[in-house]
Design an enzyme around this catalytic site. Structure first.
Site, PDB file in Angstrom:
ATOM      1  CD  GLU A  21     -19.682  55.403 121.781  1.00 47.02           C
ATOM      2  OE1 GLU A  21     -19.684  54.168 121.989  1.00 47.02           O
ATOM      3  OE2 GLU A  21     -18.916  55.965 120.997  1.00 47.02           O
ATOM      4  CG  LEU A  22     -19.032  53.480 128.374  1.00 46.96           C
ATOM      5  CD1 LEU A  22     -19.360  52.870 129.727  1.00 46.96           C
ATOM      6  CD2 LEU A  22     -17.799  54.366 128.463  1.00 46.96           C
TER       7      LEU A  22
ATOM      8  N   GLY B  15     -14.778  55.541 125.314  1.00 47.05           N
ATOM      9  CA  GLY B  15     -13.703  54.595 125.599  1.00 47.05           C
ATOM     10  C   GLY B  15     -14.242  53.335 126.230  1.00 47.05           C
TER      11      GLY B  15
ATOM     12  CE  LYS C 129      -5.250  61.918 128.167  1.00 42.45           C
ATOM     13  NZ  LYS C 129      -5.101  60.565 127.570  1.00 42.45           N
TER      14      LYS C 129
ATOM     15  CD  GLU D 273     -15.641  46.713 123.172  1.00 42.00           C
ATOM     16  OE1 GLU D 273     -16.054  47.421 122.244  1.00 42.00           O
ATOM     17  OE2 GLU D 273     -15.388  47.157 124.308  1.00 42.00           O
TER      18      GLU D 273
ATOM     19  CB  CYS E 163     -17.669  51.748 120.176  1.00 49.58           C
ATOM     20  SG  CYS E 163     -16.314  52.684 120.916  1.00 49.58           S
TER      21      CYS E 163
END
Length: 492
Positions: A252-253, A230, A177, A384, A286
């Protein structure tokens, strides 16, 4: 101007949404529509996941052994290598990233498929040295089933490859997706997967929006793992959705990665590393090194040099090789950057460079921006931005630098700049981040794992253990004794 039309791939068929609905994707360089994609709803997601589950259970896929799966992945890598320019141009058009960057990323992309292809038949079980002489036990690794991969807009091909390759190597099927802002290259990648000989339906792609398409996918009862890259806010929704099906998660942020510059560092090299860390990709990374901790003895000299260097960055059309910084990928992200800058000004941060949109006729461009902050607790030091905004603060001692570096909810990456080899190892050991770069920044390899601490997520992608993350371990017990079983009411 006519829009380029794309379809989804479900069960090996290229199709639109059941509803017939579509959405437009905007070119970040012009802010104009350029492409059209199906707007998938729950019925489309259900169709894709059920098909992926059928294929997973089919003899066609299950009869392809690990060595053969590795060969399929190697063929996919070859096809990516043959289509570098096409994929690079498409990704640059879709998310506004510089063509020089997308070209370099796609050029390295085959290595992820080649490396993982080599791991496919290295997934081994173990014979256990039991304390029961009449028993034998061994372990085997089995694929999970249907994997859902949810991909952001900033580096879609790279962030898909590090999920797709190990998932297939382990024998899973996968439904991709992509972000609604950057779907095109994932569709092209699925086409290449078909050309590589991967059976139809093993890899599917559904396009649409997070609250509808993404939520339906992550909560589907047949999905056994969700691999998500994301933001932390979206990840919380993914975690809640996955509770419906008890799916495994890898997250994985984001990050607020520190770059620590010591007085003995090669300052010219550190300058390049700082620019690479926060202004490359317009800060939309990221691992962006957006917290700059500079030792006080070189603080003014280094900051002045950074301001001068960043002021010369050439902002322009990402399709041009001479451009050094392109646009924000979305109008929403541009607005987010602007709101952070205004908040920093209100809090009293000292603006040294930028702080406003770039003066271009079209597109979502923002200037390289540098703020001096008064305290590590300042909003800009902690949150962030995901844009070309650096927050700078001085430190006096190594201990103080470590305390500030670790005083964050995030822990994805960090940069350390020093010629002192002992200090380099000490700081790399003591900074609470999943990736530490010493005297370099923003380097990746198929052999090196990525992932974070704290609010930067959990799980690791890439590297030698990547395939294992897409497997279940099974323990098999064999009774070696010919004697009848003893007391059935006592655990052996």
């Amino acid at each position: 101007m006519s829009l380029q039309e794309f379809n989804m791939s479900i069960a090996g068929e290229w199709t639109g949404a059941n509803s017939g609905k579509v959405f437009e994707s905007l070119d970040p360089a012009t802010a104009s529509p350029w492409a059209q994609f199906p707007d998938a709803d729950e019925s489309d997601v259900n169709r894709a996941v059920e098909a992926a589950d059928r294929v997973f259970k089919s003899s066609e896929w299950r009869s392809i052994n690990a060595t053969a799966r590795g060969k399929l992945l190697r063929k996919l890598g070859d096809l990516v290598a043959q289509n570098i320019e096409t994929l690079a141009q498409l990704e640059s058009r879709d998310n506004g990233k510089l063509i020089r960057e997308t070209r370099a990323q796609v050029n390295y992309l085959p290595e992820f498929f080649y490396y993982t292809a080599g791991l496919a038949d290295k997934v081994e079980g173990e014979t256990l040295p039991l304390d029961k002489t009449d028993m034998m036990a061994y372990t085997i690794r089995e694929p999970l089933g249907v994997v859902a991969a949810i991909i952001p807009w900033n580096s879609p091909l790279y962030l898909t490859a590090i999920k797709l390759a190990p998932a297939l190597a382990a024998g899973n099927t996968i439904v991709l997706k992509p972000s609604e802002h950057a779907s095109a290259t994932l569709i092209e990648l699925v086409k290449l997967a078909e050309l590589a000989g991967i059976p139809k339906g093993v890899v599917s792609v559904v396009t649409g929006f997070g609250p509808s398409t993404g939520a339906a996918l992550s909560s589907h009862p047949l999905v056994r793992k969700v691999a998500f890259t994301g933001g932390a806010a979206t990840a919380k929704h993914v975690i809640r959705s996955s509770a419906e099906n008890f799916a495994k998660l890898s997250l994985e942020l984001g990050g607020k990665s520190p770059q620590i510059v010591f007085e003995d560092a090669d300052l010219d090299s550190a300058l390049n590393g700082i620019v690479a860390g926060i202004f490359a990709a317009s800060g939309q990374s990221c691992v962006a090194g957006s917290r700059l901790l500079i030792q006080r003895s070189v603080y003014n000299k280094f900051l002045d040099a950074l301001v001068e260097k960043a002021s010369k960055i050439k902002i322009g059309d990402p399709a041009l090789d001479e451009s050094e910084m392109g646009p924000m990928a979305t109008a929403q992200q541009l607005a987010v950057v602007e709101s952070f800058v205004e908040q920093a000004k209100k809090q009293g941060a000292k603006l040294r460079l930028g702080g406003e949109r770039a003066d271009l006729e079209k597109g979502w461009y923002y200037q390289p921006t540098i703020f001096e902050c008064a305290a590590n607790s300042d909003y800009l030091m902690q949150e962030e931005v995901f844009g070309p905004v650096a927050a700078v603060i001085p430190f006096d001692t190594e201990e103080e630098a470590l305390a500030m570096a670790n005083d964050s909810n995030y822990g994805l990456a960090a940069g350390v700049w020093t010629r002192d080899i002992a200090r380099a190892h000490r700081v790399a050991r003591d900074v609470h981040s999943g990736i530490i770069w010493v005297n370099t920044y923003r380097v990746v390899s198929a052999m090196a794992s990525i992932g974070g601490y704290k609010h930067s997520g959990y799980g690791r992608e890439s590297g030698i253990d990547s395939v294992l993350a897409y497997t279940e371990r099974k323990t098999v017990w064999i009774n070696l004794s010919s004697d009848p079983m003893s007391d059935p009411f006592v655990m052996r």
